[in-house]
Design a protein around this motif. Structure first.
Motif, PDB file in Angstrom:
ATOM      1  N   GLU A   1       0.838  -1.203   0.000  1.00 43.47           N
ATOM      2  CA  GLU A   1       0.000   0.000   0.000  1.00 43.47           C
ATOM      3  C   GLU A   1       0.877   1.259   0.000  1.00 43.47           C
ATOM      4  O   GLU A   1       0.575   2.233  -0.681  1.00 43.47           O
ATOM      5  N   THR A   2       1.945   1.233   0.752  1.00 44.32           N
ATOM      6  CA  THR A   2       2.873   2.372   0.804  1.00 44.32           C
ATOM      7  C   THR A   2       3.510   2.614  -0.552  1.00 44.32           C
ATOM      8  O   THR A   2       3.631   3.758  -1.018  1.00 44.32           O
ATOM      9  N   GLU A   3       3.932   1.541  -1.219  1.00 43.37           N
ATOM     10  CA  GLU A   3       4.563   1.668  -2.536  1.00 43.37           C
ATOM     11  C   GLU A   3       3.599   2.241  -3.569  1.00 43.37           C
ATOM     12  O   GLU A   3       3.998   3.052  -4.423  1.00 43.37           O
ATOM     13  N   LYS A   4       2.347   1.840  -3.516  1.00 43.07           N
ATOM     14  CA  LYS A   4       1.356   2.361  -4.461  1.00 43.07           C
ATOM     15  C   LYS A   4       1.229   3.883  -4.336  1.00 43.07           C
ATOM     16  O   LYS A   4       1.174   4.602  -5.332  1.00 43.07           O
ATOM     17  N   VAL A   5       1.203   4.346  -3.102  1.00 41.75           N
ATOM     18  CA  VAL A   5       1.101   5.789  -2.841  1.00 41.75           C
ATOM     19  C   VAL A   5       2.365   6.495  -3.321  1.00 41.75           C
ATOM     20  O   VAL A   5       2.292   7.537  -4.005  1.00 41.75           O
ATOM     21  N   GLU A   6       3.524   5.954  -2.988  1.00 44.09           N
ATOM     22  CA  GLU A   6       4.801   6.560  -3.387  1.00 44.09           C
ATOM     23  C   GLU A   6       4.919   6.630  -4.906  1.00 44.09           C
ATOM     24  O   GLU A   6       5.372   7.641  -5.465  1.00 44.09           O
ATOM     25  N   LEU A   7       4.511   5.560  -5.560  1.00 44.40           N
ATOM     26  CA  LEU A   7       4.567   5.473  -7.024  1.00 44.40           C
ATOM     27  C   LEU A   7       3.696   6.549  -7.663  1.00 44.40           C
ATOM     28  O   LEU A   7       4.133   7.283  -8.567  1.00 44.40           O
TER      29      LEU A   7
END
Length: 294
Positions: A54-60
């Protein structure tokens, strides 16, 4: 509302040593925009969405948005086989500033058509940004029927569909049922030119990573009525497009853009693995043949 009748790349996620490689994303996105791509899908299948945190999706999303600014449309993939989770993710996408959400047909649990209707209606009703349906039975087993798409096209907020069956006659049925304003985006690169020929509006593409200028050109020619020109040109790239799907997407396309020097590594996350040597050699040879590689 931004214009979604265009050439969109289903953006892959480069990894290096298990983490997102933002330097490679920078090169990749700049190359796409410089060669005629109109916008991007973030967190789609090509992004390896099942294995992104979930964190990576936001960062991306935040990274690409900062790169491209507000004028370039960004669509966020939010679909799952759980309506409550899809609504939650769709609301997150809206809060991040996504211009639209792409919602795949629920996979594995095989809902009937009336269940699909209620699913998409509930999701579209939960956000104020546009919803684009995504029909890809090769991955989901279940497929949207023409009548269901017609009924969903009348639901406020549902503006179009990514149609990835590769069946051009089915796309033509949808256009007749839903009208010319319902956004028709191809999800099958190999049949894209014929899709444009029956009234399609654009594409959410894997091949645009490798041949963005050509994909944008085919749309321009179709708009001018130069379909023969587009058909002749895509024929040069048929073998390349087929090789981009010789194993599960995005395994081959990651190898292709690595060969182009746009990303540092073709690293995948398990259960996906890098393209094998035999297919890699064929891909490199074909890319060289059509002039993508020197």
């Amino acid at each position: 509302m931004k214009n979604f009748k265009g050439t969109f790349t289903a953006l892959l996620t480069p990894f290096k040593n298990g983490k997102i490689d933002f330097g490679s994303i920078d090169r990749l996105v700049k190359h796409q925009l410089a060669n005629g791509v109109d916008g991007f899908v973030i967190n789609g299948t090509t992004a390896e969405s099942p294995t992104l945190t979930e964190t990576e999706k936001v960062e991306l999303f935040k990274y690409v948005r900062k790169m491209v600014g507000d004028k370039v449309p960004l669509i966020m993939g939010t679909g799952s086989n759980d309506t409550a989770k899809t609504i939650e993710d769709s609301k997150k996408a809206e809060s991040l500033g996504a211009d639209a959400i792409l919602v795949v047909v629920p996979y594995y649990n095989k809902p009937p058509q009336r269940g699909l209707y209620e699913h998409f209606k509930a999701v579209a009703s939960s956000v104020k940004i546009p919803t684009i349906l995504y029909n890809v039975p090769g991955r989901t087993i279940t497929s949207l029927a023409t009548e269901t798409i017609r009924d969903l096209s009348k639901v406020p907020g549902i503006i179009g569909i990514k149609e990835a069956t590769g069946k051009v006659d089915f796309a033509e049925e949808i256009i007749k049922a839903c009208g010319k304003e319902f956004v028709m985006l191809s999800g099958d690169d190999g049949t894209y030119v014929e899709f444009l020929g029956v009234g399609g509006h654009g594409v959410i593409s894997v091949a645009t990573h490798v041949i963005p200028k050509q994909m944008a050109q085919w749309k321009a020619w179709a708009a001018e009525g130069a379909m023969d020109k587009a058909r002749q040109d895509i024929a040069k790239y048929n073998d390349l497009i087929n090789l981009l799907f010789v194993e599960a997407n995005p395994i081959p396309v990651k190898k292709a853009v690595q060969l182009m020097g746009l990303i540092d590594s073709a690293e995948m996350r398990l259960p996906l693995v890098e393209l094998g040597e035999e297919h890699s050699a064929k891909l490199k040879a074909e890319m060289t043949k059509v002039g993508v590689l020197a």
